[in-house]
Motif scaffolding. Sequence first.
Motif, short mmCIF file in Angstrom:
data_model
loop_
_atom_site.label_atom_id
_atom_site.label_comp_id
_atom_site.label_asym_id
_atom_site.label_seq_id
_atom_site.Cartn_x
_atom_site.Cartn_y
_atom_site.Cartn_z
N SER A 26 12.51 -23.33 -4.34
CA SER A 26 11.40 -23.97 -5.05
C SER A 26 11.63 -23.97 -6.55
O SER A 26 11.20 -24.88 -7.25
CB SER A 26 10.08 -23.29 -4.69
OG SER A 26 10.06 -22.00 -5.24
N LEU A 27 12.34 -22.94 -7.07
CA LEU A 27 12.57 -22.95 -8.52
C LEU A 27 13.59 -24.02 -8.89
O LEU A 27 13.46 -24.67 -9.93
CB LEU A 27 13.04 -21.57 -9.00
CG LEU A 27 11.90 -20.54 -9.01
CD1 LEU A 27 12.43 -19.16 -9.36
CD2 LEU A 27 10.80 -20.95 -9.99
N MET A 28 14.60 -24.23 -8.04
CA MET A 28 15.51 -25.33 -8.29
C MET A 28 14.76 -26.65 -8.26
O MET A 28 14.96 -27.53 -9.11
CB MET A 28 16.64 -25.34 -7.26
CG MET A 28 17.71 -24.30 -7.55
SD MET A 28 18.86 -24.10 -6.16
CE MET A 28 19.99 -25.44 -6.50
N ALA A 29 13.86 -26.76 -7.28
CA ALA A 29 13.05 -27.98 -7.18
C ALA A 29 12.17 -28.14 -8.42
O ALA A 29 12.00 -29.24 -8.93
CB ALA A 29 12.20 -27.95 -5.92
N ALA A 30 11.64 -27.02 -8.92
CA ALA A 30 10.77 -27.10 -10.09
C ALA A 30 11.54 -27.56 -11.31
O ALA A 30 11.04 -28.35 -12.11
CB ALA A 30 10.12 -25.74 -10.35
N ALA A 31 12.78 -27.07 -11.47
CA ALA A 31 13.58 -27.49 -12.62
C ALA A 31 13.80 -28.99 -12.57
O ALA A 31 13.57 -29.71 -13.55
CB ALA A 31 14.91 -26.74 -12.62
N LEU A 32 14.19 -29.47 -11.39
CA LEU A 32 14.38 -30.91 -11.23
C LEU A 32 13.05 -31.64 -11.40
O LEU A 32 12.98 -32.70 -12.04
CB LEU A 32 14.96 -31.17 -9.83
CG LEU A 32 15.33 -32.62 -9.50
CD1 LEU A 32 16.39 -33.11 -10.45
CD2 LEU A 32 15.84 -32.70 -8.07
N GLY A 33 11.99 -31.03 -10.85
CA GLY A 33 10.67 -31.65 -10.93
C GLY A 33 10.19 -31.81 -12.36
O GLY A 33 9.61 -32.83 -12.72
N LEU A 34 10.46 -30.81 -13.20
CA LEU A 34 10.04 -30.90 -14.60
C LEU A 34 10.75 -32.06 -15.29
O LEU A 34 10.13 -32.81 -16.05
CB LEU A 34 10.34 -29.59 -15.33
CG LEU A 34 9.21 -28.59 -15.37
CD1 LEU A 34 9.64 -27.33 -16.08
CD2 LEU A 34 7.99 -29.19 -16.07
N ALA A 35 12.05 -32.19 -15.01
CA ALA A 35 12.79 -33.31 -15.60
C ALA A 35 12.18 -34.63 -15.12
O ALA A 35 11.96 -35.56 -15.92
CB ALA A 35 14.27 -33.23 -15.20
N LEU A 36 11.85 -34.68 -13.83
CA LEU A 36 11.23 -35.89 -13.29
C LEU A 36 9.88 -36.14 -13.95
O LEU A 36 9.52 -37.28 -14.26
CB LEU A 36 11.03 -35.74 -11.78
CG LEU A 36 12.27 -35.86 -10.92
CD1 LEU A 36 11.94 -35.56 -9.47
CD2 LEU A 36 12.82 -37.28 -11.03
N ALA A 37 9.13 -35.06 -14.19
CA ALA A 37 7.80 -35.22 -14.80
C ALA A 37 7.93 -35.81 -16.19
O ALA A 37 7.17 -36.72 -16.56
CB ALA A 37 7.10 -33.86 -14.86
#
Lengths: 113, 875
Positions: free
Chosen positions: B404-415
Amino acid sequence: MSDERGGEVIKGTLDMIVLEVLQQGSMHGWGITELIERRSERLLSVNQGSLYPTLYRLVARGWISSEWKTSDNNRQARYYTITRLGRKQLASARAQWEKLSRGVNLILSGAHG
Amino acid sequence: MTLRQWWARLRGTMRRDALEREMEREMQFHLDMAARRNVERGMSPETAKREARLVFGSAEEFKEAGRDAYRARTAENVVADVRFALRSMRRAPAFTVAAILTVALGIGASTAMFTVVNAVLLRPLPIPQPDDFTYVGWVWAKGGDIPALTSLQYEFVREHSRSLEALASYRTEESFVGDESAAQSIRGLRVAGDFLRTVGFTPRLGRFFDVRELQVGEPAVMLADDVWRTRFAADAAILGRQIRLAGTPHTVVGVLPPEFRFPPAPGNVGYLAPLVITVDPADEGHNTNVIGRLRSGLSDEQRAADVRALSDAFRSAHPSLAAAGEGFRLYTHGDVFVEGSRRQALWVLFGAVSLVLLIGCANTATLLLVRASARQREIAVRASIGATPGRIVQQLLTEGLVLSLMAAALGLALAVAALRVFLAAAPNALPPGTDMGLDVRVLGYAIGVSVITGVVFGLVAAGPALSARPHAALLGGTRGATSGHGRMREALVLLETAVAVVLLCGAALLGASFAHLVGVDPGFDPDRVVAVRLGRLPPEYDSGRRDRLVNRLLERIRNIPGVEQAAAAPSLPFERGRNFPVDIAERPDLAIGAVELRIVSPGYRATLAVPLRGGRDFGDVDVAGAEPVAIVNEAFARHFWKDASPLDRYIQIGHFKDRWINPRLEYQTRVIGVVADIREIGLNRAAKPTVLLPRRAGSDGTPLLLVRGPTRELVRTLRNVVVTEESQLAPSVEPLSAVMGRSVAEPRFRALLIGAFAGFGVLLAGVGIYGVIASVVQQRRREIGLRIALGANRAAVVTAVVRRCLVNVGGGALAGLVVFWATRRVLSTMLFEISPGDPRAVTLAISVLAFVAAFASWIPARRAAHIDPASSLRE
C-alpha cells in the motif's frame, strides 16, 4: 579466539549446545560456560566473545528468554531460560545433527574399512 | 523540537542506557565468577582478576556484540520482512502490478479529491489572521441578504464600527500595465479605504495610497511582486516613476509583498489602483463590496452586539433607508464564495471517490485472498519450522504495508497530475482564492489511507494463513481448506457490487441532470452573439463624451456587413449587474431589496433574441425627458402581479426620486413590456426578478457592446473597429457562447468526474467478479471435469459454478439500491430538474451493472464449459 584448554565449538553448533544446556534449567552466562566445559569433559570450551552474542541472538529469535535473578552466592545475575519455541528448535536441530554426525561417522569409518 | 519528539528521544536514550548498564553488570558478574574460580585454583586475587579479564577479551567487543544483537532484534525482522515482501512481489509480477495500480488509482483519485476538499473547505485563507477577515453585507427585513453595501452604508460602517479595526472596498478590473504593446491585459483591483491593512499585508517597497489619492482618485498604482519582477526587472527605483495603466500615466507608489493574496479575486492580482467611492444617499444599490478586519480578541457575542448597535445607529440616522429588522451582517469567506450546494457537491464527490477506493481495496483484497490460498503451503512450512502466529501476521502485515505504501507513492504522483488536469479542465469550478498546494493535511490523509489499507490487506491475507492447519495444507496443497475464505471472497464481491450500484446511480442522475442543464433554454440565443468589453475609458471622458463614443461605435458596428443587431448593456448575462430596491404602490409589502437592474440600449432584447411576451420593446421615443418606462421579466411580473398583466402598471425604483432614473414623481416608471426570463446568474438558477431600463444620456458606467452577426469574423474585426474610434481603449472581444460555457463548467465537471469515478468503479467491480469466478473454476477443475466425464450437461455444470457468484452480485445490487435509496437526498441540491429517485437512472445503473457482471462471468464460465475431462482428471 581459540582457547588453550579445549577445542573450539564447531561453528553453528553453539546454538544447539546452549539450548541443550538450558533445557536442564535456567542458567546465567558464566554458568553456561562452566556447564559446557564440564559436560564435554573439558573437550569443548566457549569463548565469551561468542557466547554472549549467541545468547542475545537466541533471545532475539524467541528461542530463549532472560531475566535478572539472585544467584546462589546472593548476587544479581541474568538468567536465561529456554522457551517452547526453543525446545522445538532444539529438537529439529538435534535430529539434523544426529543425521549429519552419523553420515560423517559412516564416511570416516568407511575410509578405514 | 516538540515536546513529543523530545520525549521520544529521551525514552530511546534511556532504553539504550539501560541496555548498556545491563550488559556491564552481566560482564562484571562473569568476571567476578571467573576470578573466584581462579582463586579457588590457587591464583592470587590480583592474578585471578587479571587472568579472568584476559580470558574474557575486549569489553568493548563484548558490548558491541550486545548492541548489535539488540539492534537486530528490532530492526532485523522488519528489514527481513520488507526484503521478503519485495522478493515475493517480484515473484508474482502480474499480481503486484495489478494490485499496486488498483490501489494507486484509488489513493490517487481520493487524494486529489481530498486536496480540493481541503483547499476549499478546510484550509484557512492564505492571509494573516484569516479568522479576523470578514465581509460586510446587508439583511433585509423581508428576507434575503446580500454580501455588499450601498456607498452610504459603507461610509457609515467606516465611521461608526467599533469592532472593525480596518474597512475597505474593492472592485476587480482588467487593464494593460505599462506598454500597450505588451498585448496581455492583467487583472487588478480598484481599492478604497484601508485596503492593505484589512487584507493583512504591508508593502514590500514604498507605501499604500494616501488619503489624497484615495479620495480624489489621483492616478497612483501599487504593483504586485511578480509584475514588478517580470515587467520592471525588480527595479527598486521604480517608486515615484510614472507607468501607463489603461493608457494613462500613474505614479508607482509601492510594491506588494510576494506573499500577497486576495482571496475574493479570481486568479492573481497584478496591481492595485485607487477606487473613489462617492457617497450618494440616492444610490440605493448594494454595489459596494466591503471587506473588514475585526479587532482580534473580541468574542463572537461582542462582535454580534457591535453589528446590532451599528444597525440600530444606521436606522436612526437614516430611517427612510432601513426598515425595522434590517441591518448589517458579517460574512466569512465561505459564506460568500462557497455556497451550500458547492460544499455539499464537494463532499458528495469526495464520498464517490472514497467508494471507488473502497472497490479498489476490495478488489485487491480478493486478489490477496487468492494468493493467500496459493501460499498456504509456504506459510504451513514456516509455521511447522517454528514461526509463531504473531510472527507470520507481522510478515503478512509488512507485505500489505509495502504494497500500500508503494501504491501511495504512485498515487500521490497521480494525484498531482490529476489536480493539474482538474485545474486545466475546470478553471471556474473552484471558488477564488483557493490554494491547491499539497500540505501536511493532504500528505497525512494519503499516508493514513495507505496505512489503513495496508493493515487491512495484511489481516485479510492473514485470515486463511492462520486458519490453515499446517498438516492439511502440506498434504493437500492448495486444494484443501478454501471454503472459509471462499465465503470471504463472496462477501467482497457483494460489497463491490453494492458500492458500484451506488456509484452508478449517482453518476446516472448527475449525467441526466447535466444533460438537462445544457438542454435548458437560457431565455436568449447566445449563438452568433459577440460581447465587446471596452475596458477603462481615459479620464478625460465625461459621461457626455462617453455616450457619444458608445453611440458612434454602435453606429459603426451596425454598418458592418453581416451584423444584424447591436446594443449596449451594463454587463453580460450571467454576470451580476447592479441592483436596486423596487416596490409598487399597491403592494408595499412585496418590495424587493435587490432587483437586477439593466440599463440597455434599444435593440438589447433583439440582439440576444429574448422573446417579448407582451407590450413593446424600447424604441427611439424612449429618450431622456420622455416618460420613464421599463421592461420587466416574467419573474418580476409574477412576483408583483401574479397572473395579472403588468403592462401599464407603475413601479418605483429606489426609495428616493433618483436623479437620472426617475426625476419627477414616485411610482412613475411605467411597465411597457414583458420579456421572457433570462437565466441571468447561471443556467441552474431560477431567473431573478429583473428590470430593463432604456439607456439615456447621462446613464452611468461604461457599457459593453453586444453584437449579433457572424461570430468568427466579428471576433477578428471588432477590436480594430473600437481602436480605430478611440486608440486609447483596450477592448476584449469574446463570443457569448464561451461565457455560457463557463457558467456550466462546474456542473459539467461534476457530472464528468462522478461519471469517471463510476466507470472506474464498475470496471474494478467487473474485474473483481471475473477474478472470483475464474478462481472458483480453477479450483473446481477436477470436479467439473469429473462431472462432464460422467455425462453431465456442460451448460448445467457451468450454471452451477456461476450461479453462486451471480447470486452474490444480485444481493450486492439489491443492497446497493437500498443504500442509495436511503442516501439519495444528499444528491438533491446537485440535481437539476430530475428527482433523486428517478427510476430511469436506477434502471440504467442496474442494466450497466448487469451487463458488466454478465461479461465478467461469461469468460471464466466459457472456460469451465470447455474443460477437457481427460486432462483435468489427470492433473
